[in-house]
Design a protein around this motif. Structure first.
Motif, short mmCIF file in Angstrom:
data_model
loop_
_atom_site.label_atom_id
_atom_site.label_comp_id
_atom_site.label_asym_id
_atom_site.label_seq_id
_atom_site.Cartn_x
_atom_site.Cartn_y
_atom_site.Cartn_z
N ARG A 357 -2.46 -2.01 3.04
CA ARG A 357 -2.00 -0.65 3.29
C ARG A 357 -1.18 -0.54 4.58
N HIS A 359 -0.22 2.17 7.57
CA HIS A 359 -0.58 3.41 8.24
C HIS A 359 0.46 3.69 9.33
N ASP A 385 0.99 4.61 3.31
CA ASP A 385 -0.22 5.04 2.61
C ASP A 385 -0.85 6.23 3.33
N THR A 386 -0.81 6.20 4.65
CA THR A 386 -1.26 7.35 5.42
C THR A 386 -0.26 7.59 6.55
N MET A 415 -0.21 13.59 0.13
CA MET A 415 -0.39 12.38 0.93
C MET A 415 -1.31 12.66 2.11
N PRO A 416 -2.28 11.76 2.38
CA PRO A 416 -3.14 11.97 3.55
C PRO A 416 -2.31 12.05 4.82
N SER A 417 -2.40 13.14 5.53
CA SER A 417 -1.63 13.33 6.75
C SER A 417 -2.36 14.28 7.67
N GLN A 418 -2.00 14.24 8.92
CA GLN A 418 -2.65 15.11 9.89
C GLN A 418 -1.73 15.32 11.08
N LEU A 427 -7.10 7.61 11.83
CA LEU A 427 -6.33 6.44 11.44
C LEU A 427 -7.15 5.16 11.64
N THR A 430 -9.62 4.29 8.93
CA THR A 430 -9.12 3.86 7.62
C THR A 430 -8.51 2.46 7.64
#
Length: 462
Positions: A357, A359, A385-386, A415-418, A427, A430
């Motif tokens: 993945r 990130h 992916d993130t 999509m995983p986001s912040q 982060l 993961t």
């Protein structure tokens, strides 16, 4: 005393030459070359930086902080676009009628009678300029150079060489790339950017036309045929018939033709085909390498020698730079701050991550750029992916009402986001062995790389 060998627009530079903001990467580079050539240099910056102490050991007189008295007996003042009009040293220089040059004008003065190679483009400038310089040094030449980042293989970002070649990154962000007189000009791409300065995309395109027009009749424009804006520029220049044009890329019109796959690329030069072996990943770097090859061929370098030297290129600081690896997680850093650059950096990271993945920790640069390209940034970030999107790095801008990082995250969908800085812990939780973490942006996001490595080392991700 005067320095007749250094002049800009026919006006000699007088010593000492005083740099306001001497700690910046571009300013310190010009100062470094001047000191190496025996010019008396002084300078100041708001805070102390390691490069200032380096310049001091080489003979420059450096002060920390800005004050009128720091100007001393300066005969010429050099200031970059980031220096505000109310800077006390700049105000004092203007009041005393001391000539004030932009950093690019001071750099142009250093180029003198050299064969000048300037590299311009919305993105890819630093890597391409670095590749050209490393290539030339790799085959035994000693060019002068000024690059927008430190290059590990060179040890510095600027130096005075013994050969009559000067390689320089030409920054279009403030129009200052029009201050040079190149013999060879590279244009990696042409896209709308820096609209806070230019106002419209058309003005950006016109600036690149003006840049190409700086070439003499026996000059050469080296241009990427795979980029729509650059390809259109090449067509316009070729139609005028005043300057030769060399195209590179995978497009049919490219004289330096990129062939093969991303994993096994090659280049066709005339009727010959050569493997293209690089230590840096990504299709964009393969294109950058062809630009460097085009310059080398014009300077009379043998193709096989040039390609051999390119194979040794390990990258420039903050250009997909490996910061380290902890617990099987590799952490890279990249300066990308335009959607196309972000996409290229993520594509390279994706190829390195393979089945694992990716990130991304992204910091938008400038409120105006975020407003203009929020959706495009989001589309680029979807290659990860993130994605964690930090607060906007303002640089030279004041906040714009309603413009925040959430303009980008709103387009990321499911999509995983912040948004925001507290996302670092999320982060880390993961990231697993084999994954790639990429910090992206032109601001202080680069500091997160070491924090991530430290946290991984301490086991904070688990």
């Amino acid at each position: 005393m005067s320095t007749p060998e250094l002049s800009y627009a026919g006006v000699p530079l007088r010593e000492p030459v005083h740099f306001i903001g001497i700690g910046g990467v571009g300013m310190s580079g010009v100062a470094r070359v001047m000191v190496a050539r025996g010019v008396r240099v002084s300078g100041s910056d708001a805070k102390e930086l390691p490069v200032m102490r380096e310049l001091e050991t080489q003979g420059a007189h450096i002060e920390v902080g800005y004050a009128e008295e720091h100007l001393g007996e300066a005969g010429t003042v050099v200031a970059g676009s980031a220096i505000r009009a109310d800077n006390p040293e700049l105000m004092a220089a203007r009041e005393a009628e001391v000539p004030v040059l932009h950093r690019s004008q001071a750099l142009a003065a250093l180029m003198g009678g050299d064969r000048v190679v300037t590299v311009a483009g919305t993105h890819g400038k630093t890597t391409t300029t670095s590749m050209i310089t490393v290539l030339l040094k790799g085959i035994g030449l000693d060019p002068s150079f000024a690059i927008g980042a430190a290059v590990p293989a060179l040890g510095v970002n600027a130096a005075s060489g013994t050969d009559d070649i000067f390689v320089a990154e030409a920054d279009e962000s403030d129009g200052s790339f029009l201050n040079y007189a190149p013999k060879i000009a590279v244009v990696t791409n042409v896209e709308a950017d820096h609209l806070d300065y230019y106002g419209t995309a058309d003005a950006v395109f016109q600036a690149f036309d003006d840049f190409a027009a700086l070439l003499p009749a026996d000059g050469l424009l080296v241009v990427c045929a795979d980029d729509d804006g650059a390809a259109a520029l090449a067509e316009r220049v070729a139609a005028r018939g005043r300057t030769r044009v060399l195209r590179y890329g995978a497009a049919d019109k490219a004289e330096l033709r990129l062939l093969g796959t991303v994993e096994e690329p090659s280049v066709r030069i005339g009727e010959q085909e050569f493997p293209l072996r690089l230590a840096v990943p990504g299709r964009h770097n393969q294109l950058n390498a062809l630009a460097a090859l085009g310059v080398a061929l014009e300077l009379g370098v043998n193709a096989e020698d040039a390609l051999g030297a390119l194979a040794a290129f390990q990258g420039a600081a903050r250009r997909f730079e490996l910061k380290g690896e902890e617990r099987g997680v590799r952490v890279y850093d990249d300066y990308a701050h335009h959607p196309t650059e972000v996409r290229a950096a993520l594509s390279a990271a994706r190829s390195v991550a393979g089945e694992h993945r990716l990130h991304v920790l992204f910091q938008p640069h400038l409120f105006s750029r975020t407003r203009e390209f929020a959706q495009e940034f989001a589309e680029s970030l979807k290659l990860a992916d993130t994605a964690v999107v930090l607060d906007i790095y303002p640089a030279r801008e004041d906040p714009i009402e309603g413009v925040t990082s959430e303009l980008i995250t709103a387009h990321l969908g499911s999509m995983p986001s912040q948004p925001g800085r507290p996302a670092l812990d999320a982060l880390l939780r993961t990231a697993e062995a084999g994954d790639v973490v990429l910090t992206v942006g032109a601001g202080d996001v680069t500091a997160y790389g070491q924090q991530i490595l430290d946290a991984l080392r301490a086991g904070a991700h688990g």
